[in-house]
Design a protein around this motif. Sequence first.
Motif, mmCIF file in Angstrom:
data_model
loop_
_atom_site.group_PDB
_atom_site.id
_atom_site.type_symbol
_atom_site.label_atom_id
_atom_site.label_comp_id
_atom_site.label_asym_id
_atom_site.label_seq_id
_atom_site.Cartn_x
_atom_site.Cartn_y
_atom_site.Cartn_z
ATOM 1 N N ALA A 56 30.745 35.256 34.983
ATOM 2 C CA ALA A 56 31.026 33.843 34.706
ATOM 3 C C ALA A 56 29.674 33.150 34.620
ATOM 4 O O ALA A 56 29.086 32.786 35.632
ATOM 5 C CB ALA A 56 31.889 33.223 35.795
ATOM 6 N N GLY A 57 29.158 33.002 33.402
ATOM 7 C CA GLY A 57 27.802 32.465 33.243
ATOM 8 C C GLY A 57 26.791 33.468 33.744
ATOM 9 O O GLY A 57 26.830 34.652 33.391
ATOM 10 N N ARG A 58 25.910 33.015 34.633
ATOM 11 C CA ARG A 58 24.895 33.914 35.184
ATOM 12 C C ARG A 58 25.359 34.603 36.465
ATOM 13 O O ARG A 58 24.668 35.467 36.996
ATOM 14 C CB ARG A 58 23.610 33.142 35.477
ATOM 15 C CG ARG A 58 22.943 32.568 34.232
ATOM 16 C CD ARG A 58 21.627 31.901 34.595
ATOM 17 N NE ARG A 58 20.939 31.387 33.430
ATOM 18 C CZ ARG A 58 19.771 30.767 33.459
ATOM 19 N NH1 ARG A 58 19.166 30.564 34.636
ATOM 20 N NH2 ARG A 58 19.203 30.338 32.351
ATOM 21 N N GLY A 59 26.525 34.204 36.969
ATOM 22 C CA GLY A 59 27.023 34.783 38.211
ATOM 23 C C GLY A 59 28.272 35.611 37.989
ATOM 24 O O GLY A 59 28.624 35.960 36.859
ATOM 25 N N MET A 60 28.923 35.922 39.105
ATOM 26 C CA MET A 60 30.151 36.697 39.065
ATOM 27 C C MET A 60 31.194 36.003 39.933
ATOM 28 O O MET A 60 30.855 35.405 40.963
ATOM 29 C CB MET A 60 29.927 38.129 39.565
ATOM 30 C CG MET A 60 28.869 38.906 38.797
ATOM 31 S SD MET A 60 28.762 40.646 39.312
ATOM 32 C CE MET A 60 30.181 41.330 38.446
ATOM 33 N N VAL A 61 32.442 36.070 39.524
ATOM 34 C CA VAL A 61 33.530 35.449 40.277
ATOM 35 C C VAL A 61 34.620 36.491 40.507
ATOM 36 O O VAL A 61 34.793 37.416 39.711
ATOM 37 C CB VAL A 61 34.119 34.228 39.536
ATOM 38 C CG1 VAL A 61 33.076 33.134 39.392
ATOM 39 C CG2 VAL A 61 34.659 34.628 38.162
ATOM 40 N N PRO A 62 35.362 36.358 41.623
ATOM 41 C CA PRO A 62 36.432 37.315 41.901
ATOM 42 C C PRO A 62 37.633 37.084 40.991
ATOM 43 O O PRO A 62 37.931 35.950 40.594
ATOM 44 C CB PRO A 62 36.785 37.036 43.364
ATOM 45 C CG PRO A 62 36.383 35.612 43.585
ATOM 46 C CD PRO A 62 35.181 35.387 42.722
ATOM 47 N N THR A 63 38.329 38.150 40.688
ATOM 48 C CA THR A 63 39.566 38.056 39.922
ATOM 49 C C THR A 63 40.678 37.539 40.826
ATOM 50 O O THR A 63 40.537 37.524 42.058
ATOM 51 C CB THR A 63 39.963 39.437 39.385
ATOM 52 O OG1 THR A 63 40.234 40.294 40.506
ATOM 53 C CG2 THR A 63 38.847 40.042 38.535
ATOM 54 N N PRO A 64 41.796 37.098 40.249
ATOM 55 C CA PRO A 64 42.924 36.665 41.095
ATOM 56 C C PRO A 64 43.372 37.756 42.075
ATOM 57 O O PRO A 64 43.714 37.466 43.219
ATOM 58 C CB PRO A 64 44.014 36.344 40.069
ATOM 59 C CG PRO A 64 43.256 35.928 38.843
ATOM 60 C CD PRO A 64 42.047 36.816 38.822
ATOM 61 N N ARG A 65 43.355 39.012 41.653
ATOM 62 C CA ARG A 65 43.738 40.109 42.556
ATOM 63 C C ARG A 65 42.752 40.190 43.721
ATOM 64 O O ARG A 65 43.142 40.371 44.876
ATOM 65 C CB ARG A 65 43.759 41.429 41.782
ATOM 66 C CG ARG A 65 43.966 42.671 42.666
ATOM 67 C CD ARG A 65 45.418 42.833 43.060
ATOM 68 N NE ARG A 65 45.595 43.901 44.033
ATOM 69 C CZ ARG A 65 45.617 45.207 43.760
ATOM 70 N NH1 ARG A 65 45.469 45.622 42.505
ATOM 71 N NH2 ARG A 65 45.808 46.085 44.714
ATOM 72 N N ALA A 66 41.458 40.048 43.422
ATOM 73 C CA ALA A 66 40.441 40.110 44.473
ATOM 74 C C ALA A 66 40.587 38.949 45.448
ATOM 75 O O ALA A 66 40.439 39.114 46.655
ATOM 76 C CB ALA A 66 39.052 40.117 43.854
ATOM 77 N N GLU A 67 40.876 37.757 44.920
ATOM 78 C CA GLU A 67 41.078 36.586 45.785
ATOM 79 C C GLU A 67 42.248 36.820 46.727
ATOM 80 O O GLU A 67 42.199 36.460 47.912
ATOM 81 C CB GLU A 67 41.330 35.337 44.931
ATOM 82 C CG GLU A 67 40.083 34.732 44.312
ATOM 83 C CD GLU A 67 39.230 33.990 45.328
ATOM 84 O OE1 GLU A 67 39.546 34.013 46.534
ATOM 85 O OE2 GLU A 67 38.224 33.390 44.920
ATOM 86 N N ALA A 68 43.302 37.432 46.208
ATOM 87 C CA ALA A 68 44.483 37.690 47.040
ATOM 88 C C ALA A 68 44.189 38.721 48.124
ATOM 89 O O ALA A 68 44.814 38.715 49.184
ATOM 90 C CB ALA A 68 45.639 38.164 46.161
ATOM 91 N N MET A 69 43.232 39.603 47.869
ATOM 92 C CA MET A 69 42.898 40.653 48.824
ATOM 93 C C MET A 69 41.866 40.219 49.855
ATOM 94 O O MET A 69 41.715 40.866 50.893
ATOM 95 C CB MET A 69 42.330 41.871 48.075
ATOM 96 C CG MET A 69 43.282 42.558 47.132
ATOM 97 S SD MET A 69 42.400 43.762 46.095
ATOM 98 C CE MET A 69 41.705 44.857 47.325
#
Length: 307
Positions: A56-69
């Motif tokens: 996400a741009g220059r960084g990384m963001v968790p997926t919805p599955r990762a957020e749930a975990m």
Amino acid sequence: MEGPPMDLGLLLALDALLTEGSVTKAAERMNLSPPAMSRTLARIREAVGDPILVRAGRGMVPTPRAEAMRERVRSLVAEAQTLLRPDHVDLPALERRFTVRSGSAGFLAAPLLAELRARAPRVALRFVGEGSETVDALRDNHIDLDIGVIGPMGPEVRVQTLYRERFVGVVRAGHPLLAGPVTAERFAACGHAGASRRGKERGPVDEALAALGLERRVDLVTPDVPAALSAAVQSDLVATVPQGAARHAMALGMPVTFFALPVETPLVAVAQAWHPRQDGDPAHRFLRETVLAVARRLSAEPGPPAA
């Protein structure tokens, strides 16, 4: 039919990745090289069947599955660490830096460090300033303790009352307010300085004055008590601070005088808060017990039974 054995190291790596949100930072946390962590992330993606972290741009963001975990993973890792942690600690050999969030660092830091090092001479303390009262810093293990007037932090956080005390007024030596009785009218007519980690200008003092038909002017709000005391020393402002802080400032030789407020205000509970994952850590328990003893010794009034 049983599947292939699970590599529990992936669980630790997943926790690091979800906490840091960065392959590089997670690698530092796990004492791995970035390429090695990237390969571990690839294995996690294959095992879970999900990308876990995406660009996400220059960084990384968790997926919805990762957020749930996220919370489940953190809880499992904390439970595993507790199970494998010894139930005792060799204090003379203990080497650890505890991180404490508190606005009382100026008064608590030196006595607390001295008390800790009397039994554990290799420990160190790092105080960080107060900010948000959310549980995130405790949950993510960025701080070991939060000390102060603790607001709502959710049921997962342990909170222990250290002591209760009153607020008092503090002025510089020779302040005009000291030339006569400190009545509510004369008190309200002064300029005032307050301390609030959230920048609040009004509180119980203002409510008590309002009940008498009075209103004070708060000219300065600081993020912590030492800054409010410093302002009182250098001006005609009246600082309203906990009595223990005022007494300690005078013991350090600050040219201030404190007095009982001319209005009734409730006692304030000063507490320490920590995440339950630290319950079984004997070193952290040693820290909490020492904080409790030192805080009650320094407080203006004897502390009540532990809450």
